[in-house]
Design an enzyme around this catalytic site. Structure first.
Site, PDB file in Angstrom:
ATOM      1  CG  HIS B  36      33.693  16.848  41.646  1.00 50.30           C
ATOM      2  ND1 HIS B  36      34.017  18.195  41.609  1.00 50.30           N
ATOM      3  CD2 HIS B  36      32.334  16.948  41.798  1.00 50.30           C
ATOM      4  CE1 HIS B  36      33.205  18.912  41.914  1.00 50.30           C
ATOM      5  NE2 HIS B  36      32.096  18.427  42.184  1.00 50.30           N
ATOM      6  CE  LYS B 103      33.364  29.536  32.988  1.00 51.42           C
ATOM      7  NZ  LYS B 103      33.386  29.360  31.735  1.00 51.42           N
TER       8      LYS B 103
END
Lengths: 289, 195
Positions: B36, B103
């Site tokens: 990222h 999650k």
């Protein structure tokens, strides 16, 4: 069996075979949830995953955790002998994909690639009078470790004082703050008293208790039951999707504190509660959940 | 149960609502912290074709190298998504991503980008690594393996019927925010403090 292989087997079992008491607690949680809810389908998926991991001998979770070993051994046994064997076993278990490489140098950012590094695996070693060696292993996931926390009482934001009622308040706060992030439904280990270090140590040792195993003292046992009930009223539920089971169990223990300090350490274990025990007696190895 | 296949159009993704259960198939990409950071700071093009109208999976898998040189996923559950909150909004809009799998959910900045650029957040079952790995049919490619290591590399994988729940949709709804608010109210009641 060669002792190195015996330790590789211990690691394999811990990573791939969820203890039956934990699986039973998850089954009961599944029964409790209402049909058609995300909570029910999460628990169904978890139970299928547990079965699959056991049958195929693969890690139930890709985060195979930090390796924490508790060794109790008679006087005369050489610590370094066992430490060397365990380090070797950890490297082999990583190669066999029972473990993910999870030891990272915090300065260089480099992953050692085999779970061996400074204080990795970590050893708690104590001596006892028995003529057997007991090895207890926890594989502790990183996500659940991140939601663990320590409070110092009194804690003004919650008006939590230096008593059991204050302890209750901070535990509710910690579980609320964790939401589903520790891979709920989780299990709590609580250490009351001691210093900064020993309160966390006591909290983690609670993870060797079996689901439903209450503290021998009634006051603490009742406190555990009350907490379990109240925490499950938070409706955070499996994965934080809402639901009746936020925690599977709560294990509390205490130790004497310094008059000036009052710590409450809260360790959170994800639903993938990985613990195994191995006993070595006269060179013979036996495994327990 | 909704069946969804990559590439996913904006129209399809906007139909999804919080609480929908989805089975996802097609080619998706794993990316976590280092990936990222790279996508935001360097905007590399090598990953662009795989991300367009596809899905990013927050996952650090256990991967096995086969004797013929190919790879197999052994255990591959989701990792905690919130660590990517500073980056995700930019990644979604820059690379035309239609979904994020992870999650724990994400926050306002990501929720806003889901709405603006047309994407959703799918929650996978944390810890269900063995089961999810079975949905991974093949490894198509891998990028930055040497530099980032196994858990952090970009794994381009083909999945079949990956079980997911939509917990943040493209209409500004978040299950995580709802549960947070409700549990806060209950926690305050149990602790005995007022708003």
């Amino acid at each position: 069996m060669d002792l190195t292989e015996a330790f590789v087997e211990l690691l394999r079992r811990a990573s791939t075979d969820l203890p039956p008491d934990v699986e039973q607690a998850l089954k009961e949680a599944y029964e409790r949830e209402d049909e058609g809810t995300p909570a029910k389908s999460v628990l169904r998926t978890i139970l299928t995953n547990v079965k699959l991991a056991r049958e195929n001998s693969v890690p139930m979770c890709q985060d195979t955790g930090s390796l924490i070993f508790y060794l109790d051994m008679p006087e005369g046994e050489k610590e370094s002998y066992y430490k060397d064997i365990i380090r070797k076993a950890a490297a082999i278990a990583t190669e066999k994909q029972y473990l993910r490489p999870n030891a990272v140098d915090p300065i260089t950012g480099k992953n050692s690639g085999n779970n061996v590094g400074k204080n990795a695996p970590f050893f708690h070693i104590s001596r006892w009078d028995k003529d057997i060696i007991r090895v207890r292993l926890l594989l502790k996931g990183g996500g659940s470790e991140n939601v663990g926390t320590q409070y110092k009482l009194p804690y003004a934001p919650l008006k939590a004082g230096r008593d059991l009622e204050g302890v209750r308040k901070v535990i509710i706060d910690a579980v609320y703050k964790a939401q589903g992030l520790g891979c709920a439904p989780g299990t709590l280990g609580i250490g009351i008293g001691g210093d900064r270090t020993t309160s966390y140590m006591l909290s983690k040792e609670q993870f060797f208790r079996k689901m439903g195993e209450r503290h021998p003292e009634k006051v603490i046992a009742d406190f555990e039951m009350r907490l379990k009930d109240e925490l499950n009223q938070l409706n955070i539920g499996p994965m934080g999707f809402g639901g009746k089971t936020t925690v599977l169990d709560v294990f509390v223990d205490y130790q004497h504190r310094h008059p000036a300090t009052f710590y409450v350490a809260i360790s959170y274990n994800c639903w993938a509660f990985r613990r195994k025990t191995m006993i070595i007696k006269n060179g013979e190895v036996t495994y327990y959940d | 149960m909704i069946k969804l296949k990559v590439p996913i159009s904006e129209e399809e993704i906007r139909k999804l609502k919080v609480g929908d259960e989805v089975l996802l198939s097609g080619i998706i990409v794993t990316a976590r912290d280092q990936a990222h950071k790279l996508m935001v700071e360097k905007k590399p093009d090598f990953i662009r074709p795989y991300l367009k109208e596809s899905v990013i999976y927050h996952c650090g898998p256990i991967v096995k190298k086969n004797p013929d040189g190919s790879w197999s996923f052994v255990s591959a559950g989701p990792t905690t998504s919130i660590r990517e909150e500073p980056y995700e909004a930019d990644v979604i809009c820059e690379y035309n991503v239609r979904g994020i799998i992870g999650k724990g959910g994400m926050r306002e900045k990501t929720l806003e980008a889901l709405q603006r650029c047309g994407a959703v957040y799918f929650h996978a079952i944390g810890g269900a690594g063995a089961l999810i790995a079975k949905s991974v049919k093949r490894v198509v490619d891998v990028f930055k393996l040497e530099e980032f290591g196994t858990p952090e590399a970009f794994w381009v994988i083909e999945v079949e019927d990956l079980p997911l729940v939509v917990t943040m949709d493209s209409h500004g709804n978040s299950l995580h925010e709802k549960i947070l608010k409700e549990s806060e109210k209950k926690a305050k009641e149990l602790i005995g403090i007022q708003d």
